[in-house]
Write an enzyme that holds these catalytic residues in place. Structure first.
Site, PDB file in Angstrom:
ATOM      1  N   SER A 232       0.836  -1.203   0.000  1.00 59.22           N
ATOM      2  CA  SER A 232       0.000   0.000   0.000  1.00 59.22           C
ATOM      3  C   SER A 232       0.874   1.256   0.000  1.00 59.22           C
ATOM      4  O   SER A 232       1.718   1.408  -0.863  1.00 59.22           O
ATOM      5  CB  SER A 232      -0.960  -0.067   1.192  1.00 59.22           C
ATOM      6  OG  SER A 232      -2.045   0.795   1.029  1.00 59.22           O
ATOM      7  N   ASP A 460      -8.810  -4.111  -6.442  1.00 62.31           N
ATOM      8  CA  ASP A 460      -8.279  -3.564  -5.190  1.00 62.31           C
ATOM      9  C   ASP A 460      -9.015  -2.267  -4.872  1.00 62.31           C
ATOM     10  O   ASP A 460      -9.048  -1.351  -5.692  1.00 62.31           O
ATOM     11  CB  ASP A 460      -6.781  -3.296  -5.345  1.00 62.31           C
ATOM     12  CG  ASP A 460      -6.098  -2.915  -4.039  1.00 62.31           C
ATOM     13  OD1 ASP A 460      -6.668  -2.117  -3.268  1.00 62.31           O
ATOM     14  OD2 ASP A 460      -4.973  -3.396  -3.805  1.00 62.31           O
ATOM     15  N   HIS A 488      -7.366  -5.927  -1.042  1.00 71.52           N
ATOM     16  CA  HIS A 488      -6.239  -5.010  -1.091  1.00 71.52           C
ATOM     17  C   HIS A 488      -4.930  -5.775  -1.008  1.00 71.52           C
ATOM     18  O   HIS A 488      -4.710  -6.532  -0.077  1.00 71.52           O
ATOM     19  CB  HIS A 488      -6.358  -4.026   0.079  1.00 71.52           C
ATOM     20  CG  HIS A 488      -5.339  -2.943   0.078  1.00 71.52           C
ATOM     21  ND1 HIS A 488      -4.855  -2.364  -1.069  1.00 71.52           N
ATOM     22  CD2 HIS A 488      -4.701  -2.316   1.111  1.00 71.52           C
ATOM     23  CE1 HIS A 488      -3.978  -1.420  -0.747  1.00 71.52           C
ATOM     24  NE2 HIS A 488      -3.865  -1.382   0.559  1.00 71.52           N
TER      25      HIS A 488
END
Length: 518
Positions: A232, A460, A488
Site C-alpha cells: 500500500s 483492489d 487489497h
C-alpha cells in the site's frame, strides 16, 4: 493506502489487511518515547560498503550498532536517526524496531512496511506468520519499524481521545452551512493540534524523511543493499527509497502500488472509483451466491440504492448501538469500507449491513473501531489516525477550500455513486495544517536500481490496478505482476502464481516476466 476523508481517514493497510484477521481489540503497545536531544550511537567496525554515509555529517548514525532484546516471542531494538536530515547534529529521534528471526537458513533481513501511512510496522512484523509465506519466514529475519511519527517512534499527537472520537464521527459529506462549519472547524483543529502538540516533529514526518531512515536502518542491519517488502503506502515509501538510493536496492517488492504522479485530486477520484468497484464486486457476489435472493437487491444497481438509502437514513438519524455511542455517517462509512479490503471478511460486511438495515449500528461500529484502533474503553491503541493525516499533509499540503468542493461532487459521484460525495469532501483535509503546497517531487525513476517487483490487483479498493501499472512504468527497473481478484494487495491472498513470483524473487533472485498475469 490511506487518504483523508473529511472527518474520516480513508483506508489504507490498517485494521483489516490481506492475510491478517480483523482485530476488534488489540494489545495496547503504548505511545513511545519523546524526542531525544542528541545522537546516542555507538560506532562499530564494519564494511565501508555497508556503513558509508551519503553525507559525512551522518556518519555517526550510519555506524551505529543495534542491540536486540527479547519482547515476547520476538526481538526489539531502537534505531537513532536525525530529526532533520539537513541539520543532523541538532536533534535526534528513536525509531522502534521488531524482528522475527528466520526459522531456517537465513539469507538476510527483510524490512517490511504495511502502509497507511501511519501503520506501525512493528505490529506488521509481529504478525509475520499470518502475513508472509513459509519461504520468507524460513530465510529472512522479518524486520518491522514504526516510521517516524507513528507507533512507538516519537509519535505525533494532535487530539486527545475524546476529541478524536468527535472528529471521526463528524459528518464527512456536509449538506448544510452548519454542517460545513462543523466539519471545517474539526479540520482546522486537527491540523493546528498536530503542530501545537508535536512541535518540530510534525515538520519532519514526510515520506522523504522516512525513506532516509530506512537507509540508516539498512546500514545498522549490516547489509550493503536493502531487501524490502512494502504494501500500500509502503510502495510509495519503497519507491522513494529506490530513487534516493538506487545503488542500495537489493530485492524490493511493492504490493498494492501507488501512482506517484497523480495529483491529490486525481488520487482521491480514482480511489473513490476503486472502492465502488470493490463494493460492486461484493454486491455481485451476494447476488450470485445467495440461495434465494440477495438481501440488498436483485442487481448491483438495486444493491447500491439500498446502501445509499441506508447511509442517507443514518445521515439524518444516527443508529443506536449496544454502547453509549451512535453510528454516524462517518463511522458507517468506515464500517462498510473496512471489510472490502479482504474478500474473506465480506461476511462481516453482510452481518453489519443486515443489522444496520434492521436499526442496530453495533456491528458496523465494531468494524469502524477495528480500523481506527479504538479500544472498548474509549482510548486508541496507537496514533495511526493522527500520523496518517500528518504524513499525508506534510508530503503535500494542497487542499481545496470548502466553497469549491461542490464543483467537484458531480465527477466524484460519477466515479462512485455510493461514496463519491464523501471522497469529494476529502479534498479539504489538509487545510488545518497551514503547510505550503509542496514543491513537485522529482520524477521517481530509481535509475540504475536492480529490478523492482510491482504488484497490482484488479479489484483492489484502495490502490487500483492502474496505479501498479503506472508505478511499474515510472520505475526504470519496474517489473509488473498482476492478480485477478478482490481485496487489497496481491501477495499471500490465495493466488499461488503471485506468491511464487514474490517468493522466488526474494529468496532466489528470480525476476518474473514483466507483465505476468496471475
Amino acid at each position: 493506502m490511506r487518504r483523508w476523508i473529511a472527518g474520516l481517514v480513508l483506508l489504507g493497510l490498517l485494521g483489516v489487511t490481506a492475510g491478517v484477521a480483523v482485530t476488534l481489540v488489540a494489545e495496547d503497545r503504548g505511545r513511545g518515547s519523546e524526542n531525544s536531544t542528541a545522537p546516542t550511537v555507538q560506532p562499530t567496525p564494519s564494511d565501508p560498503a555497508v556503513t558509508a554515509a551519503p553525507d559525512p555529517a551522518l556518519a555517526g548514525f550510519y555506524d551505529q550498532r543495534l542491540t536486540w532484546s527479547a519482547c515476547g516471542d520476538n526481538q526489539c531494538s531502537t534505531l537513532t536517526v536525525p530529526l532533520d536530515y539537513a541539520h543532523p547534529a541538532e536533534q535526534s529521534i528513536e525509531l522502534r524496531l521488531l524482528k522475527v528471526p528466520a526459522r531456517g537458513q537465513r539469507l538476510s533481513s527483510l524490512v517490511v512496511n504495511p502502509g497507511g501511512p501511519g501503520a506501525p510496522g512493528t505490529e506488521y512484523a509481529a504478525q509475520a506468520a499470518s502475513v508472509f509465506g513459509k519461504p520468507l519466514l524460513e530465510h529472512f529475519d522479518i524486520v518491522g519499524f514504526d516510521p517516524r511519527g507513528t507507533g512507538e517512534s516519537s509519535p505525533v499527537d494532535c487530539l486527545d481521545d475524546d476529541q478524536l472520537d468527535d472528529f471521526l464521527a463528524t459528518d464527512p459529506a456536509p449538506s448544510t452551512v452548519s454542517e460545513t462549519r462543523v466539519l471545517m472547524s474539526g479540520v482546522r483543529a486537527f491540523g493546528q493540534g498536530c503542530r501545537a502538540l508535536s512541535g518540530e516533529l510534525a515538520a519532519h514526518v514526510s515520506t522523504d524523511d522516512a525513506a532516509r531512515d530506512i537507509d540508516v536502518l539498512r546500514a545498522a542491519l549490516g547489509q550493503s543493499t536493502l531487501d524490502y517488502f512494502g504494501a500500500s503506502y509502503g510502495t510509495k515509501l519503497g519507491a522513494v527509497y529506490a530513487d534516493l538510493f538506487p545503488d542500495k536496492v537489493g530485492r524490493l517488492v511493492l504490493d498494492g502500488a501507488m501512482d506517484l504522479e497523480l495529483s491529490t485530486r486525481d488520487l482521491s477520484l480514482q480511489q473513490a472509483a476503486g472502492f465502488q468497484t470493490a463494493l460492486d464486486s461484493y454486491l455481485q457476489d451476494c447476488i450470485d451466491n445467495t440461495d434465494q435472493s440477495c438481501f440488498l437487491g436483485n442487481s448491483v444497481v438495486e444493491g447500491r440504492r439500498t446502501i445509499e438509502d441506508l447511509l442517507d437514513r443514518i445521515d439524518q438519524d444516527p443508529l443506536p448501538t449496544t454502547s453509549d455511542r451512535e453510528l454516524t455517517l462517518g463511522l458507517a462509512f468506515y464500517g462498510i469500507a473496512t471489510p472490502l479490503y479482504n474478500k474473506d471478511y465480506w461476511f462481516l460486511l453482510t452481518t453489519g449491513l443486515k443489522s444496520a438495515i434492521g436499526g442496530d449500528g453495533s456491528a458496523l461500529l465494531l468494524l469502524a473501531d477495528a480500523y481506527t484502533y479504538r479500544d472498548p474503553s474509549g482510548g486508541f491503541l496507537n496514533n495511526a489516525i493522527e500520523a496518517n493525516l500528518a504524513i499525508n499533509c506534510r508530503d503535500d499540503g494542497w487542499s481545496l477550500p470548502a466553497t469549491r468542493v461542490p464543483t467537484q461532487v458531480p465527477a466524484f459521484e460519477k466515479a462512485s455513486p455510493v461514496f463519491g460525495r464523501i471522497f469529494a469532501w476529502s479534498l479539504t483535509g489538509c487545510r488545518g495544517f497551514g503547510w505550503p503546497v509542496a514543491e513537485p517531487y522529482p520524477k521517481v525513476m530509481a535509475q540504475g536500481a536492480a529490478p523492482i517487483l510491482v504488484i497490482g490487483t484488479s479489484r483492489d479498493p484502495a490502490t487500483p490496478l492502474a496505479w501498479a501499472k503506472a508505478l511499474a512504468d515510472q520505475l526504470a527497473s519496474g517489473v509488473l505482476v498482476t492478480r485477478d481478484g478482490d481485496g487489497h494487495t496481491g501477495y499471500h491472498a490465495g493466488n499461488a502464481c503471485v506468491d511464487d513470483a514474490v517468493e522466488d524473487f526474494l529468496v532466489d533472485g528470480d525476476v518474473p516476466q514483466d507483465g505476468l498475469a496471475c
